[in-house]
Scaffold this motif. Structure first.
Motif: not given
Length: 130
Positions: A104-108
């Protein structure tokens, strides 16, 4: 629209260069156990550069260069497959919180990079639109 042979060659050459660059970065900057920082950084930087493609005069003037740099070089440089595999590996290693944070951090982070750089990139004019 069918892509022309020069566009296909441009994407292929750029993609090969981007994939080799990503591989070399992975070899030089080994993450070890834990958060896969190298792939994270590659994807965020690649997304930011893709969003700013129209900032490059050569990409604005040449469809071939835009294809070589965008879907070619930067498409080969960024990697969803490695991100997915590293997330899966973290889950198998019993690190569900780290896996979730990574995915999710990568996406964000990629969305933030695209938004910020996209605001800097001028829109294509009707003459430049492909």
């Amino acid at each position: 629209m069918r892509p022309s042979s020069p566009l296909l060659v441009a994407v292929a050459v750029g993609g090969a260069a981007g994939a080799v660059l990503r591989f070399l970065l992975g070899e030089v900057a080994t993450d070890g156990a834990g958060f896969p920082w190298t792939t994270f950084a590659v994807n965020v930087v690649g997304c930011a550069l893709l969003a700013g493609l129209n900032l490059l005069p050569v990409a604005r003037r040449s469809e071939t260069w835009a294809a070589a740099i965008g879907p070619g070089l930067l498409g080969g440089f960024t990697t969803l497959s490695a991100t997915s595999e590293q997330g899966r590996s973290l889950l198998v290693a019993g690190e569900p919180v780290l896996a979730g944070g990574y995915l999710f951090g990568t996406l964000a982070a990629c969305l933030v990079a695209v938004t910020v750089v996209g605001r800097l990139a001028p829109p294509l004019t009707s003459e430049e639109e492909r």
